[in-house]
Scaffold this active site. Structure first.
Site, PDB file in Angstrom:
ATOM      1  N   SER A   1     -12.825  -4.021  -0.045  1.00 11.00           N
ATOM      2  CA  SER A   1     -13.387  -3.395   1.049  1.00 11.00           C
ATOM      3  C   SER A   1     -14.811  -3.363   1.363  1.00 11.00           C
ATOM      4  O   SER A   1     -15.349  -3.041   0.407  1.00 11.00           O
ATOM      5  CB  SER A   1     -12.773  -2.206   1.566  1.00 11.00           C
ATOM      6  OG  SER A   1     -11.316  -2.310   1.576  1.00 11.00           O
TER       7      SER A   1
ATOM      8  N   LYS B   1      -5.715   4.528   9.284  1.00 12.72           N
ATOM      9  CA  LYS B   1      -6.482   4.989   8.187  1.00 12.72           C
ATOM     10  C   LYS B   1      -7.548   5.936   8.505  1.00 12.72           C
ATOM     11  O   LYS B   1      -8.524   5.571   9.444  1.00 12.72           O
ATOM     12  CB  LYS B   1      -7.283   4.025   7.337  1.00 12.72           C
ATOM     13  CG  LYS B   1      -6.351   3.001   6.370  1.00 12.72           C
ATOM     14  CD  LYS B   1      -7.173   2.082   5.567  1.00 12.72           C
ATOM     15  CE  LYS B   1      -7.700   2.950   4.450  1.00 12.72           C
ATOM     16  NZ  LYS B   1      -8.319   1.927   3.492  1.00 12.72           N
TER      17      LYS B   1
ATOM     18  N   ARG C   1       0.917  -1.230  -0.006  1.00 10.81           N
ATOM     19  CA  ARG C   1       0.193   0.028   0.024  1.00 10.81           C
ATOM     20  C   ARG C   1       0.871   1.221  -0.212  1.00 10.81           C
ATOM     21  O   ARG C   1       1.611   1.536   0.982  1.00 10.81           O
ATOM     22  CB  ARG C   1      -1.025  -0.025   1.164  1.00 10.81           C
ATOM     23  CG  ARG C   1      -2.102   1.063   1.222  1.00 10.81           C
ATOM     24  CD  ARG C   1      -3.011   0.938   2.334  1.00 10.81           C
ATOM     25  NE  ARG C   1      -3.986   1.823   2.188  1.00 10.81           N
ATOM     26  CZ  ARG C   1      -4.067   3.071   2.811  1.00 10.81           C
ATOM     27  NH1 ARG C   1      -3.134   3.296   3.551  1.00 10.81           N
ATOM     28  NH2 ARG C   1      -5.050   4.030   2.745  1.00 10.81           N
TER      29      ARG C   1
END
Length: 213
Positions: free
Chosen positions: A111, A140, A42
């Site tokens: 997700s 996040k 990521r």
């Protein structure tokens, strides 16, 4: 199935925030040595050339440990480096379009925070779902909370594997027992630790216990 449940047991998601004196590859290898079963790269701030070089390095590394290697969000890069798959969020490209571009053979993770999103992702060709945040998380900023009841409802509604994400660590992973998840996805529980290999080993054992209960 392109994604085996056992591959999702301890799903490591990278973050450069805690590199210190190490390289990302060194940290990822430590997590793999400790038992991480899947790795997602990521990156939000690297330029294209650096991202490509890093993806190729991590793909080769994961290959040596027999762990699937996925890239977050970037379909073109996934195809260019021949990664094992990709993970996309609800605000990224539609899962059905990602599947069309990937073809039938690569892993697609999506997700989901609701049963509706989960069913839509499954119908679009997702191989697994990442559901969370199941606990408060600082990793996040845009992670919405998902209640235990919603997590259980999602697991019951779909036929594909579900992995929990968000604020998970050794102190609370046991609370996920009975939810229906087949593993956990973690960031800081591995990469913010001084002993990444040891942290992975401990969390893998605890997750195995949780899933078996």
């Amino acid at each position: 199935m392109r994604c085996d449940k056992k591959d999702l047991l301890l799903y490591a998601v990278t973050d450069r925030a805690w590199l210190g004196e190490q390289t990302l590859a060194q940290q990822v290898e430590a997590s793999l040595k400790g038992g991480a079963t899947m790795v997602q790269l990521r990156e939000k701030h690297l330029d294209r050339a650096a991202f490509l070089a890093e993806a190729r390095e991590l793909k080769a590394l994961c290959g040596r440990y027999g762990a699937p290697f996925l890239i977050n969000d970037d379909v073109a890069l996934t195809l260019e480096v021949r990664a094992d798959g990709i993970h996309v969020g609800q605000s990224d490209m539609e899962a059905a379009e990602v599947r069309r571009r990937l073809g039938p053979d690569r892993i697609l993770g999506v997700s989901a925070q609701t049963v509706e999103q989960a069913l839509r992702a499954e119908a679009a060709g997702a191989d697994y779902l990442g559901v969370g945040a199941v606990f408060p998380t600082g990793t996040k900023d845009d992670a919405d909370a998902v209640s235990c009841d919603t997590l259980k409802a999602i697991c019951a509604a779909v036929r594909i594997p579900v992995v929990a994400i968000g604020g998970i660590g050794p102190e609370n992973v046991g609370k996920l027992a009975g939810s229906g998840v087949c593993g956990v996805a973690v960031v800081s529980a591995l990469y913010a630790q001084a002993d990444i290999q040891g942290a992975a080993r401990k969390l893998l054992a605890l997750t195995r216990e949780m899933v078996a209960r």
